[in-house]
Design an enzyme around this catalytic site. Structure first.
Site, PDB file in Angstrom:
ATOM      1  N   LYS A   1      -0.291   5.423  -5.816  1.00  0.00           N
ATOM      2  CA  LYS A   1      -1.122   5.435  -6.846  1.00  0.00           C
ATOM      3  C   LYS A   1      -2.116   6.649  -6.702  1.00  0.00           C
ATOM      4  CE  LYS A   1      -4.817   4.228  -6.006  1.00  0.00           C
ATOM      5  NZ  LYS A   1      -5.437   2.775  -5.745  1.00  0.00           N
TER       6      LYS A   1
ATOM      7  N   CYS B   1      -1.682   1.791  -2.991  1.00  0.00           N
ATOM      8  CA  CYS B   1      -2.652   2.751  -2.679  1.00  0.00           C
ATOM      9  C   CYS B   1      -2.005   4.394  -2.622  1.00  0.00           C
ATOM     10  CB  CYS B   1      -3.459   2.558  -1.304  1.00  0.00           C
ATOM     11  SG  CYS B   1      -3.401   0.904  -0.631  1.00  0.00           S
TER      12      CYS B   1
ATOM     13  N   CYS C   1       0.764  -1.301  -0.117  1.00  0.00           N
ATOM     14  CA  CYS C   1      -0.007   0.083  -0.059  1.00  0.00           C
ATOM     15  C   CYS C   1       0.853   1.258   0.054  1.00  0.00           C
ATOM     16  CB  CYS C   1      -1.020   0.094   1.160  1.00  0.00           C
ATOM     17  SG  CYS C   1      -1.913   1.215   1.284  1.00  0.00           S
TER      18      CYS C   1
ATOM     19  N   TYR D   1      -9.257  -3.410 -11.079  1.00  0.00           N
ATOM     20  CA  TYR D   1      -8.980  -2.180 -10.164  1.00  0.00           C
ATOM     21  C   TYR D   1      -7.722  -1.588 -10.774  1.00  0.00           C
ATOM     22  CZ  TYR D   1     -11.441  -3.000  -5.890  1.00  0.00           C
ATOM     23  OH  TYR D   1     -12.626  -3.314  -5.293  1.00  0.00           O
TER      24      TYR D   1
ATOM     25  N   GLU E   1      -7.551   1.910 -13.091  1.00  0.00           N
ATOM     26  CA  GLU E   1      -6.859   2.974 -12.372  1.00  0.00           C
ATOM     27  C   GLU E   1      -5.663   3.293 -13.117  1.00  0.00           C
ATOM     28  OE1 GLU E   1      -8.089   2.488  -7.685  1.00  0.00           O
ATOM     29  OE2 GLU E   1      -6.023   1.776  -8.392  1.00  0.00           O
TER      30      GLU E   1
ATOM     31  N   GLU F   1     -26.135  15.059  -2.738  1.00  0.00           N
ATOM     32  CA  GLU F   1     -27.513  15.254  -2.188  1.00  0.00           C
ATOM     33  C   GLU F   1     -28.490  14.109  -3.051  1.00  0.00           C
ATOM     34  OE1 GLU F   1     -29.548  18.955  -2.977  1.00  0.00           O
ATOM     35  OE2 GLU F   1     -28.024  19.486  -4.422  1.00  0.00           O
TER      36      GLU F   1
ATOM     37  N   HIS G   1     -26.945  21.326  -0.412  1.00  0.00           N
ATOM     38  CA  HIS G   1     -27.246  21.843  -1.591  1.00  0.00           C
ATOM     39  C   HIS G   1     -26.163  23.062  -1.966  1.00  0.00           C
ATOM     40  CE1 HIS G   1     -29.476  22.673  -5.069  1.00  0.00           C
ATOM     41  NE2 HIS G   1     -29.432  23.963  -4.811  1.00  0.00           N
TER      42      HIS G   1
END
Ligand code: FAD
Ligand code: NDP
Length: 463
Positions: free
Chosen positions: A51, A48, A43, A177, A181, A446, A441
């Site tokens: 990346k 992670c 990672c 993945y 990516e 939302e 908003h």
């Protein structure tokens, strides 16, 4: 009673190993951790973190482009790959030091080198053997590349962060993945990217709408997607690497780099696991029970080496369960357990995918009658940005309980948005609770609390 050198010996200083070692030492256990490479594992070093840093870098290209619609003008900035690589390397070295410091600070003995399992209570690191009451295998995984003619010319995700020079033309093999990516990232950084996938859709296991939608968005942003295609051979030519696809009418590409992102296999070889009595499944993953105990009860395993959900937060969660199991829960707390239901995940494509819970197909199998709420729209930002990017949001509701059992998004910051909704879904939030929640908003998020009418009313699963 036998005296051991350590209470817990952890093999592997990645996400799961570091967390388990640190937590156990903080509870007073005598802990050793062996790591053969840089501290922090996949990672931190080749996963992670670098990346995501490169993904941030890649987003600037569209941000500069879109800024014109908001009144910004000027020459397009120039991307310097060497600067990005150097800055990333500096940050990763800093993180390696932090991980090392956290372990030492907690009182963990760090051993540098390749560890092998001798038996239920002995671990060998290089030439020295240590005894331990319990042993934890947290050795992670490694890229798996199929046999292909010209395999010696390819790279894996491990190499992508330091490629020299920058690949102006990149071909990515795979539809998972990592392939998606990296295709998005290098497309954003300025490479001409082709992505070759053997299937009809990207990202198997994800909701079908998400799979179709992300392919449309990636193609719109410039990734040349080739479905139902496989590589026949890769050869080195004076113009670059020539990649021929299979089939009579198949195309050929000449590129600077070929990335194979065709899955990962557990790091379970060379550790003498089977010899010591640890059972592996046919794919080389260490088999564990619900306490993460292997077939040798004093030996535990977690994270990617067990090849379940290969995600950092999952390895971290498993580590805490193992520590509680071995040492008892922290004062005033119940022992932690791990649930693999409603584990949220993000794919850092451009735009991102965020998802938690069931895909529509799986929800129908599991719950029978499921209502589908879906919105596909152009976000406010793109009314001026000039971008054609669209956003997809989808909710799946179990008709019998009104619970939201699937939530999916393709759009900017989908990972950030979905994390909060994952808490609600773990808590069993119903559609009525979503409906009674006031939106913020104007945001994209939302939309998840304002989808009133199902696009597909609850229908029973087809037999
Ligand atoms: P690892 O982190 O792989 O650590 C294992 C460690 O064990 C390594 O440091 C290795 O050197 C060491 N080791 C192995 N054998 C020995 C031995 N015999 N002796 C001593 N040391 C040994 N997950 C996410 O959640 N989000 C993401 O965005 C994400 N992005 C990713 C991007 C890429 C390109 C990749 C490859 C993975 C990504 N992942 C992501 C997955 C994530 O990195 C892994 O799930 C996670 O690192 C698994 O942790 P682990 O502790 O099981 O193993
Ligand atoms: P994935 O399993 O996600 O994807 C592998 C891809 O390669 C699939 O599209 C698969 O096709 C294809 N493939 C497999 N074998 C072959 C072959 N022989 N020839 C051609 N194509 C093949 O693996 P990744 O390597 O992308 O990533 C490994 C894991 O790491 C992920 O599953 C994930 O858990 C983790 N990860 C998480 C990230 C995140 O959280 N953002 C980012 C990166 C990795 P098919 O679908 O047809 O099987």
């Amino acid at each position: 009673m036998q005296n051991f050198d350590f209470d817990l010996f952890v093999i592997g200083g990645g996400s799961g190993g570091v967390r388990a070692a640190r937590m156990a030492a903080q509870r007073g256990a005598r802990v050793a951790l062996a790591e053969v490479a840089a501290m922090g594992g996949t990672c931190v070093n080749v996963g992670c973190i670098p990346k995501k840093l490169y993904s941030y870098a890649a987003h600037y290209a569209e941000a500069f482009e879109e800024s014109h619609g908001f009144g910004w003008a000027g020459e397009a900035p120039i991307f310097d790959w060497e600067v990005l690589k150097a800055n990333r390397a500096r940050e990763i070295t800093r993180l390696n030091g932090i991980y090392q410091g956290l372990l030492l600070g907690a009182g963990v003995t760090i051993l540098t080198g390749w560890a092998t399992l001798v038996d239920a209570h002995n671990v060998k690191v290089e030439e020295k053997t240590y005894t331990a009451k319990n042993i934890l295998i947290a050795t992670g995984g490694t890229p798996s590349v199929p046999a292909v003619k010209g395999r010696e010319h390819i790279v894996t995700s491990d190499h992508m962060f330091d490629l020299t020079p920058f690949p102006k033309r990149l071909l990515v093999v795979g539809g998972g993945y990592i392939a998606c990516e990296f295709a998005s990232i290098f497309n954003g950084l300025g490479s001409a990217v082709a992505q070759v996938h053997r299937g009809e859709k990207l990202l198997s296991g994800f909701d079908d709408d998400v799979r179709t939608f992300i392919a449309g968005e990636m193609a719109r942003s410039g990734v040349n997607l080739q479905f139902n295609s496989e590589v026949a051979a890769i050869t080195k030519t004076a113009q670059g690497l020539r990649v021929e696809l299979k089939g009579a009418d198949a195309r050929a590409f000449t590129v600077d780099a070929v990335l194979y992102a065709t899955g990962r296999v557990p790091n379970s070889s060379g550790l003498c696991l089977a010899e010591a009595g640890v059972t592996l499944n046919p794919k080389g993953a260490v088999e564990v029970n619900r306490h993460y105990q292997t077939s040798l009860p004093s030996v535990y395993a977690l994270g990617d080496v067990t090849a379940r959900l290969q995600l950092t937060p999952v390895a971290l969660g498993e580590a805490m369960v193992v520590v509680d199991h071995l040492l008892g829960a922290a004062a005033g707390k119940n022992p932690r357990s791990m649930s693999y239901e409603f584990v949220p995940t993000a794919v850092f494509t451009h735009p991102n995918i965020g998802t938690v819970g069931y895909s529509e197909a799986d929800a129908r199998k599991e719950f029978g009658k499921v209502s589908v709420f879906r919105a596909d729209f152009k976000a406010l930002k793109h009314t001026l940005s000039g971008s054609g990017e669209r956003t997809l949001m989808k909710l799946l509701v179990d008709d019998a309980t009104d619970k939201v059992v699937g939530l999916h998004m393709v759009g900017p910051d989908a990972g950030e948005i979905v994390q909060g909704f994952a808490v609600a879904m773990k808590a069993g939030a119903t559609k009525a609770i979503f409906d009674s929640t006031i939106g913020i908003h104007p945001t994209v998020a939302e939309e998840f609390v304002t989808m009133r009418e199902p696009v597909k009313a609850a229908v029973a699963a087809k037999a």
